[in-house]
Motif scaffolding. Sequence first.
Motif, PDB file in Angstrom:
ATOM      1  N   GLY A 290     -17.962 -18.562   4.333  1.00  0.00           N
ATOM      2  CA  GLY A 290     -17.801 -18.301   5.853  1.00  0.00           C
ATOM      3  C   GLY A 290     -16.896 -18.159   6.493  1.00  0.00           C
ATOM      4  O   GLY A 290     -16.701 -17.889   7.832  1.00  0.00           O
ATOM      5  N   MET A 291     -15.693 -18.306   5.881  1.00  0.00           N
ATOM      6  CA  MET A 291     -14.455 -18.239   6.466  1.00  0.00           C
ATOM      7  C   MET A 291     -13.929 -16.989   7.149  1.00  0.00           C
ATOM      8  O   MET A 291     -13.710 -16.889   8.222  1.00  0.00           O
ATOM      9  CB  MET A 291     -13.154 -18.730   5.422  1.00  0.00           C
ATOM     10  N   TYR A 292     -14.307 -15.904   6.289  1.00  0.00           N
ATOM     11  CA  TYR A 292     -13.875 -14.617   6.680  1.00  0.00           C
ATOM     12  C   TYR A 292     -15.140 -13.770   6.722  1.00  0.00           C
ATOM     13  O   TYR A 292     -15.805 -13.955   5.554  1.00  0.00           O
ATOM     14  CB  TYR A 292     -12.932 -14.054   6.033  1.00  0.00           C
ATOM     15  N   LYS A 293     -15.186 -12.787   7.293  1.00  0.00           N
ATOM     16  CA  LYS A 293     -16.372 -11.704   7.216  1.00  0.00           C
ATOM     17  C   LYS A 293     -16.219 -10.454   6.489  1.00  0.00           C
ATOM     18  O   LYS A 293     -16.867  -9.775   5.787  1.00  0.00           O
ATOM     19  CB  LYS A 293     -16.971 -11.469   8.612  1.00  0.00           C
ATOM     20  N   ASN A 294     -14.836  -9.923   7.001  1.00  0.00           N
ATOM     21  CA  ASN A 294     -14.378  -8.652   6.195  1.00  0.00           C
ATOM     22  C   ASN A 294     -12.906  -8.815   5.696  1.00  0.00           C
ATOM     23  O   ASN A 294     -12.106  -9.156   6.399  1.00  0.00           O
ATOM     24  CB  ASN A 294     -14.541  -7.461   7.432  1.00  0.00           C
ATOM     25  N   ILE A 295     -12.883  -8.356   4.470  1.00  0.00           N
ATOM     26  CA  ILE A 295     -11.628  -8.542   3.693  1.00  0.00           C
ATOM     27  C   ILE A 295     -11.306  -7.198   3.180  1.00  0.00           C
ATOM     28  O   ILE A 295     -12.093  -6.553   2.556  1.00  0.00           O
ATOM     29  CB  ILE A 295     -11.581  -9.587   2.801  1.00  0.00           C
ATOM     30  N   LEU A 296     -10.115  -6.682   3.472  1.00  0.00           N
ATOM     31  CA  LEU A 296      -9.477  -5.641   2.807  1.00  0.00           C
ATOM     32  C   LEU A 296      -8.753  -5.924   1.527  1.00  0.00           C
ATOM     33  O   LEU A 296      -7.738  -6.743   1.384  1.00  0.00           O
ATOM     34  CB  LEU A 296      -8.587  -4.717   3.751  1.00  0.00           C
ATOM     35  N   VAL A 297      -9.226  -5.527   0.373  1.00  0.00           N
ATOM     36  CA  VAL A 297      -8.466  -5.799  -0.982  1.00  0.00           C
ATOM     37  C   VAL A 297      -8.025  -4.310  -1.548  1.00  0.00           C
ATOM     38  O   VAL A 297      -8.570  -3.398  -1.594  1.00  0.00           O
ATOM     39  CB  VAL A 297      -9.647  -6.226  -1.867  1.00  0.00           C
ATOM     40  N   ILE A 298      -6.569  -4.440  -1.764  1.00  0.00           N
ATOM     41  CA  ILE A 298      -5.882  -3.207  -2.305  1.00  0.00           C
ATOM     42  C   ILE A 298      -5.305  -3.466  -3.672  1.00  0.00           C
ATOM     43  O   ILE A 298      -4.907  -4.426  -3.703  1.00  0.00           O
ATOM     44  CB  ILE A 298      -4.898  -2.897  -1.329  1.00  0.00           C
ATOM     45  N   GLY A 299      -5.337  -2.403  -4.356  1.00  0.00           N
ATOM     46  CA  GLY A 299      -4.585  -2.533  -5.631  1.00  0.00           C
ATOM     47  C   GLY A 299      -3.747  -1.002  -5.791  1.00  0.00           C
ATOM     48  O   GLY A 299      -4.396  -0.123  -5.520  1.00  0.00           O
ATOM     49  N   SER A 300      -2.443  -1.220  -5.752  1.00  0.00           N
ATOM     50  CA  SER A 300      -1.446  -0.132  -5.812  1.00  0.00           C
ATOM     51  C   SER A 300      -0.362  -0.342  -6.489  1.00  0.00           C
ATOM     52  O   SER A 300       0.451  -1.537  -6.651  1.00  0.00           O
ATOM     53  CB  SER A 300      -1.281   0.122  -4.144  1.00  0.00           C
ATOM     54  N   GLU A 301       0.026   0.908  -7.170  1.00  0.00           N
ATOM     55  CA  GLU A 301       1.217   0.686  -8.006  1.00  0.00           C
ATOM     56  C   GLU A 301       1.944   2.016  -7.978  1.00  0.00           C
ATOM     57  O   GLU A 301       1.487   3.118  -8.089  1.00  0.00           O
ATOM     58  CB  GLU A 301       0.625   0.477  -9.555  1.00  0.00           C
ATOM     59  N   VAL A 302       3.393   1.954  -7.893  1.00  0.00           N
ATOM     60  CA  VAL A 302       4.613   2.709  -8.426  1.00  0.00           C
ATOM     61  C   VAL A 302       5.208   2.346  -9.714  1.00  0.00           C
ATOM     62  O   VAL A 302       5.879   1.352  -9.731  1.00  0.00           O
ATOM     63  CB  VAL A 302       5.408   3.173  -7.302  1.00  0.00           C
ATOM     64  N   HIS A 303       4.776   3.111 -10.704  1.00  0.00           N
ATOM     65  CA  HIS A 303       5.120   2.576 -11.904  1.00  0.00           C
ATOM     66  C   HIS A 303       6.656   3.769 -12.412  1.00  0.00           C
ATOM     67  O   HIS A 303       7.437   3.424 -12.858  1.00  0.00           O
ATOM     68  CB  HIS A 303       4.360   2.729 -12.936  1.00  0.00           C
ATOM     69  N   SER A 304       6.336   5.014 -11.975  1.00  0.00           N
ATOM     70  CA  SER A 304       7.361   6.041 -12.490  1.00  0.00           C
ATOM     71  C   SER A 304       8.730   5.710 -11.978  1.00  0.00           C
ATOM     72  O   SER A 304       9.376   6.215 -12.721  1.00  0.00           O
ATOM     73  CB  SER A 304       6.896   7.322 -11.688  1.00  0.00           C
ATOM     74  N   THR A 305       8.877   4.995 -11.024  1.00  0.00           N
ATOM     75  CA  THR A 305      10.257   4.854 -10.680  1.00  0.00           C
ATOM     76  C   THR A 305      11.064   3.686 -11.349  1.00  0.00           C
ATOM     77  O   THR A 305      12.175   3.474 -11.367  1.00  0.00           O
ATOM     78  CB  THR A 305      10.627   4.344  -9.170  1.00  0.00           C
ATOM     79  N   GLY A 306      10.263   2.853 -12.010  1.00  0.00           N
ATOM     80  CA  GLY A 306      10.633   1.960 -13.005  1.00  0.00           C
ATOM     81  C   GLY A 306      10.610   1.920 -14.551  1.00  0.00           C
ATOM     82  O   GLY A 306      10.767   0.950 -15.262  1.00  0.00           O
ATOM     83  N   LEU A 307      10.186   3.209 -15.055  1.00  0.00           N
ATOM     84  CA  LEU A 307       9.987   3.373 -16.272  1.00  0.00           C
ATOM     85  C   LEU A 307      11.504   3.872 -17.162  1.00  0.00           C
ATOM     86  O   LEU A 307      12.103   4.403 -16.469  1.00  0.00           O
ATOM     87  CB  LEU A 307       9.161   4.268 -16.598  1.00  0.00           C
ATOM     88  N   ASP A 308      11.709   3.589 -18.268  1.00  0.00           N
ATOM     89  CA  ASP A 308      12.657   3.973 -19.043  1.00  0.00           C
ATOM     90  C   ASP A 308      12.161   5.350 -19.595  1.00  0.00           C
ATOM     91  O   ASP A 308      11.588   5.279 -20.452  1.00  0.00           O
ATOM     92  CB  ASP A 308      13.036   3.105 -20.207  1.00  0.00           C
ATOM     93  N   MET A 309      12.494   6.322 -18.834  1.00  0.00           N
ATOM     94  CA  MET A 309      12.229   7.765 -19.145  1.00  0.00           C
ATOM     95  C   MET A 309      13.243   8.492 -20.133  1.00  0.00           C
ATOM     96  O   MET A 309      13.646   9.523 -19.909  1.00  0.00           O
ATOM     97  CB  MET A 309      12.226   8.601 -17.761  1.00  0.00           C
TER      98      MET A 309
END
Length: 335
Positions: free
Chosen positions: A131-150
């Motif tokens: 009951g502490m919160y009523k509406n929670i926004l949950v996000i999953g987001s990733e930028v991989h392309s700038t950190g890969l050994d291409m």
Amino acid sequence: MYHSKITGLGFYVPDNIVTNDDLSKKIDTTDEWIQERTGIQRRRHIIRGEDTTTSMGVKAAEIAIERSGLAKEDIDFVIFATLSPDYYFPGPGVLVQRDLGLKTVGALDVRNQCSGFVYAVSIADQYIKTGMYKNILVIGSEVHSTGLDMTTRGRGVSVIFGDGAGAAVLSREEDLTKGILSTHLHSEGQHAEELIVKAPGMGQRWVTDIIADNNPEDESYYPYMNGQFVFKNAVVRFSEVINEGLQANNLQVSDIDMLIPHQANLRISQFIQQKFQLSDDQVYNNIMDYGNTTAASIPIALTEAWEKGKIKEGDTVVLAAFGSGFTWGSVIIKW
Ligand code: COA
């Protein structure tokens, strides 16, 4: 005591489609090798200056909030899962609070890689249950392309990962037969180094060392993955944690209407599907189009499955993830 339910879903991926053939122009790889081992045909990569982990998360969140029928002022808390934050600190949760113009609500960052969304949902569920919160926004987001050994050196890892974001709004549900029935989380840090990005860290390699070395051959910034070891652990842990969730709710495998596995590798999903003897309609896969987007993969897949009408009210939906840490988990939902 309440339950929480998903009231809004959204996803955003960058426009830039990178096919396996595109990658084979930079790296010694082939479309055939990538498809045979992973099932991936294409993935999205951001265009420099156009998107970041936060901006993609914000775009996905705007869609999810609109679909939930809520106003931004109704969001009580933000949870952001990513392994690729815009900044080393602060994490992207506060940037979402700023960029969406939310009230000065709490913003939490979750660092559990491919299991990040499942961990984040589990946390949101607990806050709503009490009951502490009523509406929670949950996000999953990733930028991989700038950190890969291409380069060819990094080909075992770099062909797998893609960029994108997904978001869900979780809201209070008073009917305790509906919504999230249970969540199950695990870790086994003994295998932390089997799937890892070592730098920048404050542990064995200090930032000052890295700067002093100024070594272009320094691989500690790139993801390292012991692919076959990860694969073997993933199939075992996926199975265990799905069974754990079913048992906790007195459900059978035949009760599963939709399994959304973290999109690690199509071969892993197919193994699980076969093991549980699920039909094609009971498992949703989109790794072919987006690659492995770690914390974003489940919310992107969940949103797509829902948009295509594959998830209906009353369905039993199972989310399951495994990844770096190792961490793994599941969520059992009565939609
Ligand atoms: N293109 C072409 N050849 C490649 C390649 C690529 N992109 N990547 C690796 N290879 C080569 C290797 O160099 C090796 O060559 P060699 O036999 O001459 O030494 C050969 O292919 C086999 O490499 P290996 O790493 O043993 O392949 P694999 O069958 O284990 O497949 C993965 C690699 C990564 C696809 C596989 O291990 C996997 O999917 N693991 C799980 C990954 C995962 O799910 N990660 C996310 C968890 S959340």
